[in-house]
Design an enzyme around this catalytic site. Sequence first.
Site, PDB file in Angstrom:
ATOM      1  N   TYR A 146       0.821  -1.217   0.000  1.00  0.00           N
ATOM      2  CA  TYR A 146       0.000   0.000   0.000  1.00  0.00           C
ATOM      3  C   TYR A 146       0.852   1.264   0.000  1.00  0.00           C
ATOM      4  CZ  TYR A 146      -3.034   3.679   1.944  1.00  0.00           C
ATOM      5  OH  TYR A 146      -3.699   4.865   2.176  1.00  0.00           O
ATOM      6  N   ASN A 154       8.746 -12.410  11.261  1.00  0.00           N
ATOM      7  CA  ASN A 154       8.802 -11.810   9.934  1.00  0.00           C
ATOM      8  C   ASN A 154       9.370 -10.388   9.983  1.00  0.00           C
ATOM      9  OD1 ASN A 154       7.678 -11.860   6.956  1.00  0.00           O
ATOM     10  ND2 ASN A 154       6.975  -9.920   7.831  1.00  0.00           N
ATOM     11  N   TYR A 193       2.124  -6.631  16.901  1.00  0.00           N
ATOM     12  CA  TYR A 193       2.669  -5.948  15.721  1.00  0.00           C
ATOM     13  C   TYR A 193       3.410  -4.678  16.125  1.00  0.00           C
ATOM     14  CZ  TYR A 193       2.760  -2.211  12.333  1.00  0.00           C
ATOM     15  OH  TYR A 193       3.171  -1.125  11.589  1.00  0.00           O
ATOM     16  N   HIS A 194       2.748  -3.812  16.920  1.00  0.00           N
ATOM     17  CA  HIS A 194       3.375  -2.547  17.281  1.00  0.00           C
ATOM     18  C   HIS A 194       4.687  -2.769  18.032  1.00  0.00           C
ATOM     19  CE1 HIS A 194      -0.760  -0.927  16.554  1.00  0.00           C
ATOM     20  NE2 HIS A 194      -0.052   0.054  16.053  1.00  0.00           N
ATOM     21  N   GLU A 208     -10.386   2.365  28.168  1.00  0.00           N
ATOM     22  CA  GLU A 208      -9.563   3.394  27.551  1.00  0.00           C
ATOM     23  C   GLU A 208     -10.135   4.765  27.894  1.00  0.00           C
ATOM     24  OE1 GLU A 208      -9.633   3.436  23.271  1.00  0.00           O
ATOM     25  OE2 GLU A 208     -11.728   2.827  23.185  1.00  0.00           O
ATOM     26  N   ARG A 223     -14.056  -1.407  25.811  1.00  0.00           N
ATOM     27  CA  ARG A 223     -12.638  -1.349  26.128  1.00  0.00           C
ATOM     28  C   ARG A 223     -12.395  -0.455  27.337  1.00  0.00           C
ATOM     29  NH1 ARG A 223     -12.490  -0.608  20.317  1.00  0.00           N
ATOM     30  NH2 ARG A 223     -11.644  -2.463  19.306  1.00  0.00           N
ATOM     31  N   ASP A 240       9.734  -7.685  -2.839  1.00  0.00           N
ATOM     32  CA  ASP A 240       8.521  -8.111  -2.139  1.00  0.00           C
ATOM     33  C   ASP A 240       8.360  -9.612  -2.303  1.00  0.00           C
ATOM     34  OD1 ASP A 240       5.679  -8.198  -1.127  1.00  0.00           O
ATOM     35  OD2 ASP A 240       5.835  -6.028  -1.366  1.00  0.00           O
ATOM     36  N   SER A 260       0.171  -3.823  20.870  1.00  0.00           N
ATOM     37  CA  SER A 260      -0.098  -5.066  20.147  1.00  0.00           C
ATOM     38  C   SER A 260       1.220  -5.748  19.826  1.00  0.00           C
ATOM     39  CB  SER A 260      -0.871  -4.797  18.847  1.00  0.00           C
ATOM     40  OG  SER A 260       0.009  -4.318  17.837  1.00  0.00           O
ATOM     41  N   THR A 268     -20.084   3.033  14.092  1.00  0.00           N
ATOM     42  CA  THR A 268     -20.302   2.880  15.522  1.00  0.00           C
ATOM     43  C   THR A 268     -19.142   3.474  16.304  1.00  0.00           C
ATOM     44  OG1 THR A 268     -21.499   0.838  15.103  1.00  0.00           O
ATOM     45  CG2 THR A 268     -20.750   1.225  17.343  1.00  0.00           C
ATOM     46  N   VAL A 269     -19.452   4.413  17.176  1.00  0.00           N
ATOM     47  CA  VAL A 269     -18.457   5.053  18.027  1.00  0.00           C
ATOM     48  C   VAL A 269     -18.647   4.552  19.447  1.00  0.00           C
ATOM     49  CG1 VAL A 269     -17.617   7.237  18.946  1.00  0.00           C
ATOM     50  CG2 VAL A 269     -18.373   7.092  16.557  1.00  0.00           C
ATOM     51  N   THR A 311       6.187   3.111  13.385  1.00  0.00           N
ATOM     52  CA  THR A 311       4.798   3.495  13.641  1.00  0.00           C
ATOM     53  C   THR A 311       4.722   4.415  14.840  1.00  0.00           C
ATOM     54  OG1 THR A 311       2.607   2.675  14.318  1.00  0.00           O
ATOM     55  CG2 THR A 311       4.493   1.350  14.946  1.00  0.00           C
ATOM     56  N   LYS A 328       7.749  -2.978  15.885  1.00  0.00           N
ATOM     57  CA  LYS A 328       8.309  -1.702  15.456  1.00  0.00           C
ATOM     58  C   LYS A 328       9.069  -1.019  16.592  1.00  0.00           C
ATOM     59  CE  LYS A 328       7.038  -1.917  11.216  1.00  0.00           C
ATOM     60  NZ  LYS A 328       8.043  -2.005  10.144  1.00  0.00           N
TER      61      LYS A 328
END
Length: 417
Positions: A11, A120, A184-185, A333, A331, A32, A182, A256-257, A147, A188
């Site tokens: 992307y 990865n 993933y985060h 938060e 959640r 890639d 997370s 939805t908020v 990130t 980074k």
Amino acid sequence: MSILVTGGDGYLGWPTALRIGTNTDSRVVLVDNFGRRDWVESVGSTSAVPIASIDERLDAAEETLGVDTLSFVEGDLTDRAFVDELLSIHEPETVVHTAAQPSAPYSQINGERANFTQHNNLQSTRNLLWGLSEHGLEDTHFIETTTTGVYGAPEFPIPEGGATMENAGERDEVPFPAMAGSWYHLTKSHDAANMRLAHKQFGIPISDVRTAITYGTETEETAADSRLSTRFDFDYHFGVVTHRFCAQAIAGYPMTVYGRGEQRKPFISLEDAVEGLARLALADPDTRPSDHVVYNQVTRSISIVEIAETIANVAAEFDLDVDVKHFENPREEDETHKLEIENDRYAALIDGQSTTFEDGVRQILETVLEYEDTVTAHEDRFLPGVLTSDEPDETVLEFEDSGPDEDVHPAANSEEK
């Protein structure tokens, strides 16, 4: 001279390679393994915007943009032998590293995906950094998109890089602590630490570009030919919140908020993200920074409720009747977190924001409405599913039957990719 762009089919990587290619005579090598295409397919979704094959993309770049300096290498950056061969053949003067498994929700599915994501992402970066050192390429400018998620959501303003720590009356500048939310985060966060170490030990010039939630469907280059389009994911696992909300608006889902929805998140348009990476990649080797530099690649912070209301207002221009609904937050938060984040260094790099959030939403709706059938055919992918396979490349997800009349949509406030 050559410039290496990893994740060149992705992307962000694809339009970045195009921007670089249109502004240099140097060879631009895209790398890639088509992982993103496979991962999205594995969760039962697809890009709303059709994506051409890499050969068709390269042909279109030459025919439409006159760029004949792009080439492509297929390979897996977790394979040390492949990385060694790649670096020894092309000897890049700059590496733009955008390759990663980029989805926080995907990394949270189960332990298998958490392990896969961390292996990865971390192995790829380590292979590149050590490869540059061992091939005598310590002067290569290494640019990575990490990130803003490494910062978490502290109550104080987030600096552009390090932090000041005080203890026993003494003060020092230290790396910002990893507060990722997370698996993933956290990759980074580890990458950021490894890049800092690589600069200290090897002297490699590092640009750690901490990318905010990126939105938009096109850049000047990708808009020139449908074969140059970049992907647009809108499912729970790979679609960022703005993209999902826009897709929900097109499919007739309410946005939805959770709770008050006043918590703010960092954002940047695809155009502004690409421009910054290209400027770093094309910087004159004699004048570019030789240090370790952190950029907060963000142009503004926006609250969840403002995102939903903006999309609803812009959607009205397209005769879309969109509801914004508030529900109890499942959640724990702060629903009013104001998120202050410094970005002076990045704003100076790109000479300020070029695209407003409203224009970005307008662009998304204009583009994706053309592919409304694809969105509605995959509207159940707005929601998280139940995993039925433990293999990342053989994932089958089953979704509960939930349509536009359901009260709660768990994906609505998911922060990032």
